[in-house]
Motif scaffolding. Sequence first.
Motif, short mmCIF file in Angstrom:
data_model
loop_
_atom_site.label_atom_id
_atom_site.label_comp_id
_atom_site.label_asym_id
_atom_site.label_seq_id
_atom_site.Cartn_x
_atom_site.Cartn_y
_atom_site.Cartn_z
N TYR A 93 0.87 -1.43 0.21
CA TYR A 93 0.27 0.06 0.20
C TYR A 93 0.90 1.03 -0.29
N MET A 94 1.85 0.99 0.30
CA MET A 94 2.86 2.65 0.19
C MET A 94 3.37 3.01 -1.55
N ASN A 95 3.23 1.92 -2.48
CA ASN A 95 2.32 2.07 -3.56
C ASN A 95 1.84 2.53 -4.34
N LYS A 96 1.69 4.11 -4.51
CA LYS A 96 0.65 4.59 -4.71
C LYS A 96 -0.64 3.94 -5.72
N HIS A 97 0.20 3.32 -6.52
CA HIS A 97 0.11 2.80 -7.70
C HIS A 97 -0.89 1.31 -7.81
N PHE A 98 -0.20 0.43 -6.73
CA PHE A 98 -0.91 -0.67 -5.76
C PHE A 98 -2.51 -1.47 -7.02
N PRO A 99 -3.67 -0.50 -6.32
CA PRO A 99 -5.04 -1.33 -6.93
C PRO A 99 -4.91 -0.79 -8.78
N GLU A 100 -4.15 0.07 -9.40
CA GLU A 100 -3.82 0.12 -10.60
C GLU A 100 -3.67 -1.26 -11.35
N ALA A 127 -11.91 0.77 -0.05
CA ALA A 127 -13.25 0.39 -0.72
C ALA A 127 -12.16 0.30 -2.16
N GLU A 128 -11.75 1.42 -3.00
CA GLU A 128 -10.75 0.77 -3.40
C GLU A 128 -9.55 -0.52 -3.70
N THR A 129 -9.04 -1.22 -2.71
CA THR A 129 -8.96 -2.59 -2.86
C THR A 129 -9.92 -3.68 -3.39
N VAL A 130 -11.48 -3.43 -2.76
CA VAL A 130 -12.22 -4.18 -3.34
C VAL A 130 -12.98 -3.96 -4.63
N ARG A 131 -12.93 -2.86 -4.68
CA ARG A 131 -13.09 -2.39 -6.23
C ARG A 131 -12.30 -2.97 -7.25
N SER A 132 -11.16 -3.39 -6.63
CA SER A 132 -9.49 -3.62 -7.90
C SER A 132 -10.21 -4.77 -8.97
N GLY A 133 -10.96 -5.71 -7.30
CA GLY A 133 -11.05 -7.09 -7.86
C GLY A 133 -9.88 -7.90 -6.89
N LEU A 134 -8.81 -8.14 -6.25
CA LEU A 134 -7.92 -8.41 -5.72
C LEU A 134 -9.27 -9.93 -5.07
#
Length: 170
Positions: A93-100, A127-134
Amino acid sequence: MTLFPGRFINFVKVIPGYFLSRVTRHVFNWGYPLAVSIEPTNRCNLHCPECPSGQTELTRPAGNMSPEQFHSLINQLASYISYLTLYFQGEPYMNKHFPEFIKYARSKKIYVSSSTNGHFLTPESAAETVRSGLNRLVISLDGTDPETYPSYRKGGSFEKVTEGISTLVR
């Protein structure tokens, strides 16, 4: 996991090579890896005694993978791999592009797993993690209470992690 023709052919190459290698004790490396691990960052917000990243013992410079690097790797691997581990010695999560990164790998029908120390699970990032499809997230909560937790997770907060877990579940 989705077995496209290229992934299926790769699987058919790798598995017999593995068993033949076990029987003959000689390496038969047919095909490409079925799974890979990519480190989005080697930086971390904690200083855990068991971790080379947290103890600043890494011999490579600290930094984040760029979206261009990640896309290039996934584009090269997507025809062969079915499983991606998206972490190693840093806090992803320290990489701002992680969800992307997750979204991009998922768009290629790759199963994505990651791990976090749980300190960045805000309502927005959850919320972004859930939306990412992880597909799978491991949250390290080392300790059963606020007193035992800091013996391993130096600089961390038991309460912050448990709050982050609750946020993610909601």
